[in-house]
Design a protein around this motif. Sequence first.
Motif, mmCIF file in Angstrom:
data_model
loop_
_atom_site.group_PDB
_atom_site.id
_atom_site.type_symbol
_atom_site.label_atom_id
_atom_site.label_comp_id
_atom_site.label_asym_id
_atom_site.label_seq_id
_atom_site.Cartn_x
_atom_site.Cartn_y
_atom_site.Cartn_z
ATOM 1 N N THR A 136 10.773 -7.502 10.072
ATOM 2 C CA THR A 136 12.023 -7.821 9.385
ATOM 3 C C THR A 136 12.021 -7.444 7.914
ATOM 4 O O THR A 136 13.078 -7.221 7.339
ATOM 5 N N MET A 137 10.855 -7.403 7.267
ATOM 6 C CA MET A 137 10.819 -6.985 5.873
ATOM 7 C C MET A 137 10.903 -5.472 5.787
ATOM 8 O O MET A 137 10.498 -4.761 6.711
ATOM 9 N N GLY A 138 11.415 -4.968 4.663
ATOM 10 C CA GLY A 138 11.657 -3.548 4.549
ATOM 11 C C GLY A 138 10.831 -2.856 3.489
ATOM 12 O O GLY A 138 9.605 -2.805 3.565
ATOM 13 N N MET A 139 11.500 -2.342 2.484
ATOM 14 C CA MET A 139 10.820 -1.618 1.411
ATOM 15 C C MET A 139 10.088 -2.576 0.489
ATOM 16 O O MET A 139 9.036 -2.249 -0.068
ATOM 17 N N THR A 140 10.635 -3.781 0.346
ATOM 18 C CA THR A 140 10.047 -4.814 -0.492
ATOM 19 C C THR A 140 9.890 -6.091 0.317
ATOM 20 O O THR A 140 10.399 -6.200 1.440
ATOM 21 N N ALA A 141 9.215 -7.055 -0.256
ATOM 22 C CA ALA A 141 9.028 -8.346 0.407
ATOM 23 C C ALA A 141 10.209 -9.279 0.175
ATOM 24 O O ALA A 141 10.085 -10.500 0.258
ATOM 25 N N LEU A 142 11.374 -8.691 -0.079
ATOM 26 C CA LEU A 142 12.595 -9.455 -0.328
ATOM 27 C C LEU A 142 13.517 -9.453 0.883
ATOM 28 O O LEU A 142 14.384 -10.306 1.009
ATOM 29 N N ALA A 145 1.300 1.631 -9.606
ATOM 30 C CA ALA A 145 2.605 2.298 -9.570
ATOM 31 C C ALA A 145 3.525 1.696 -8.514
ATOM 32 O O ALA A 145 4.753 1.890 -8.569
ATOM 33 N N LEU A 146 2.953 0.956 -7.562
ATOM 34 C CA LEU A 146 3.754 0.317 -6.517
ATOM 35 C C LEU A 146 4.235 -1.079 -6.914
ATOM 36 O O LEU A 146 4.956 -1.720 -6.147
ATOM 37 N N ALA A 147 3.854 -1.546 -8.087
ATOM 38 C CA ALA A 147 4.201 -2.908 -8.509
ATOM 39 C C ALA A 147 5.697 -3.201 -8.473
ATOM 40 O O ALA A 147 6.097 -4.319 -8.111
ATOM 41 N N PRO A 148 6.588 -2.240 -8.825
ATOM 42 C CA PRO A 148 8.019 -2.550 -8.741
ATOM 43 C C PRO A 148 8.499 -2.888 -7.333
ATOM 44 O O PRO A 148 9.551 -3.514 -7.171
ATOM 45 N N LEU A 149 7.747 -2.493 -6.311
ATOM 46 C CA LEU A 149 8.132 -2.789 -4.935
ATOM 47 C C LEU A 149 7.671 -4.174 -4.485
ATOM 48 O O LEU A 149 8.109 -4.655 -3.442
ATOM 49 N N ALA A 150 6.779 -4.788 -5.241
ATOM 50 C CA ALA A 150 6.304 -6.143 -4.924
ATOM 51 C C ALA A 150 6.013 -6.878 -6.227
ATOM 52 O O ALA A 150 4.862 -7.222 -6.511
ATOM 53 N N PRO A 151 7.048 -7.133 -7.029
ATOM 54 C CA PRO A 151 6.813 -7.686 -8.372
ATOM 55 C C PRO A 151 6.227 -9.087 -8.384
ATOM 56 O O PRO A 151 5.604 -9.477 -9.375
ATOM 57 N N LEU A 152 6.410 -9.857 -7.309
ATOM 58 C CA LEU A 152 5.839 -11.206 -7.267
ATOM 59 C C LEU A 152 4.372 -11.205 -6.865
ATOM 60 O O LEU A 152 3.701 -12.230 -6.994
ATOM 61 N N LEU A 176 -3.690 -7.002 -8.289
ATOM 62 C CA LEU A 176 -4.488 -6.047 -9.054
ATOM 63 C C LEU A 176 -5.233 -6.725 -10.191
ATOM 64 O O LEU A 176 -6.322 -6.289 -10.578
ATOM 65 N N ALA A 177 -4.661 -7.807 -10.726
ATOM 66 C CA ALA A 177 -5.383 -8.580 -11.745
ATOM 67 C C ALA A 177 -6.654 -9.178 -11.156
ATOM 68 O O ALA A 177 -7.687 -9.279 -11.836
ATOM 69 N N GLY A 228 0.801 -1.217 0.000
ATOM 70 C CA GLY A 228 0.000 0.000 0.000
ATOM 71 C C GLY A 228 0.828 1.259 0.000
ATOM 72 O O GLY A 228 0.272 2.368 0.002
ATOM 73 N N GLY A 229 2.169 1.114 0.021
ATOM 74 C CA GLY A 229 3.022 2.284 0.034
ATOM 75 C C GLY A 229 2.804 3.129 1.277
ATOM 76 O O GLY A 229 2.318 2.668 2.307
ATOM 77 N N ALA A 230 3.162 4.408 1.172
ATOM 78 C CA ALA A 230 3.033 5.315 2.312
ATOM 79 C C ALA A 230 1.616 5.850 2.466
ATOM 80 O O ALA A 230 1.233 6.289 3.553
ATOM 81 N N ASP A 231 0.829 5.813 1.409
ATOM 82 C CA ASP A 231 -0.473 6.486 1.422
ATOM 83 C C ASP A 231 -1.614 5.610 1.907
ATOM 84 O O ASP A 231 -2.546 6.100 2.553
ATOM 85 N N PHE A 232 -1.582 4.319 1.604
ATOM 86 C CA PHE A 232 -2.718 3.446 1.904
ATOM 87 C C PHE A 232 -2.464 2.712 3.221
ATOM 88 O O PHE A 232 -1.818 1.669 3.252
ATOM 89 N N VAL A 233 -2.973 3.278 4.301
ATOM 90 C CA VAL A 233 -2.730 2.732 5.632
ATOM 91 C C VAL A 233 -4.011 2.192 6.267
ATOM 92 O O VAL A 233 -4.031 1.844 7.435
ATOM 93 N N ALA A 234 -5.079 2.115 5.478
ATOM 94 C CA ALA A 234 -6.356 1.554 5.921
ATOM 95 C C ALA A 234 -7.084 1.047 4.689
ATOM 96 O O ALA A 234 -6.788 1.463 3.563
ATOM 97 N N PRO A 235 -8.047 0.120 4.859
ATOM 98 C CA PRO A 235 -8.791 -0.395 3.712
ATOM 99 C C PRO A 235 -9.513 0.717 2.960
ATOM 100 O O PRO A 235 -9.935 1.714 3.548
#
Length: 371
Positions: free
Chosen positions: A221-227, A112-119, A125-126, A92-99
């Motif tokens: 433990t996870m950071g900017m991405t789920a990697l 636009a956030l897809a590069p941060l969670a490509p898997l 979204l599909a 949800g990035g920095a903006d989406f902090v609630a449903p």
Amino acid sequence: MTDVLLVLNTGSSSLKFEVFGYEALDKLAKGKVTGIGTEARLSATVVASDVHVDRALAANDHETAMAAVIDLIDRYDDAWRMVATVHRIVHGGADFVAPVVVTPGILDRLAALAPLAPLHQPYNLAGIAASDRLSDAPDIACFDTAFHAGHAPLFQVFAVDATLRDRGIRRYGFHGLSYEWIARVLASEHPDLARGRVVVGHLGNGASLCALKDGASVDTTMGMTALDGLPMGSRTGAIDPGAVTYMLRNLGMGIDDVEHALYERSGLKGLSGLSNDVKALLESADPRAGFALDYFALKVAQFAAMMAVSMGGLDAVVFTGGVGENAGPVRDAILARLEFLRPFRTLIVPANEERMLAIHGKALLEAGRGG
């Protein structure tokens, strides 16, 4: 007519779903489509009528899979009226902090956030796109990052300069829906621990830890991405960033090659050279399997100690997720390395992200109705 919520968790080749009664959030049906794009299969159970379905499915994309799910619901429901479809969205990035109720504009921002969670993100979204085309019910997005949004700056930033921090280079954390469910269970069943300092391990093909203090996420433990963080089924976990620049500059690897290596060829799969399946590794006599599992247990214990530092102590360790719930030898190996932090309690709490999604979906609809 019974109002229901459809909960979806959409992956690259799978679509998991559950149907909940709106009033009591009782489970009415559950199932999944696996092998989307290859050998697709639909398996499902309709609880009320005790119907079990397991059949091959010609599903080359998520829309076809979604159509099969809706057809199944229409065929076996008991006068259900779908009031919303609730989706798990990893980032949800920095903006989406609630449903939120999804609109075309929100969908664009999430894309636009897809590069941060490509898997994950493109397929999440599909699922929304397929649901939107096939159902008139509103789509609600719930975010795995949201539970960690209240972290203090010390646990949120990377040590980079302000120009990069201002462009979103920061820690977000994931598996939040799972951790939020654990916090609810602790509050209900173990109120003393809910007020304490708990390390929760969501251990599965994706894996992370969360420091829960007074029921809130303090660190993860996870950071900017789920990697980032723990080694996982096929993901590296924490790695020296210099290794990435070395791959790019000195090993002749392109960006796509590096991404594929870090996300798909690493973790337990990369260490063992055999599999990312913990059950298979536990059953294997190959010493590489044992090494991979030892490495995993060591890293989980090391990061658990780090989470304890973030909270100023440790009252309990909670295991959840497929590996956390079912792989006893792995739990034992982790706990053996944490003996020096005793005393603390140990619990196993089944994951239930789907119910957490249903709870969020209902709460958002109720808020919109003023009730």
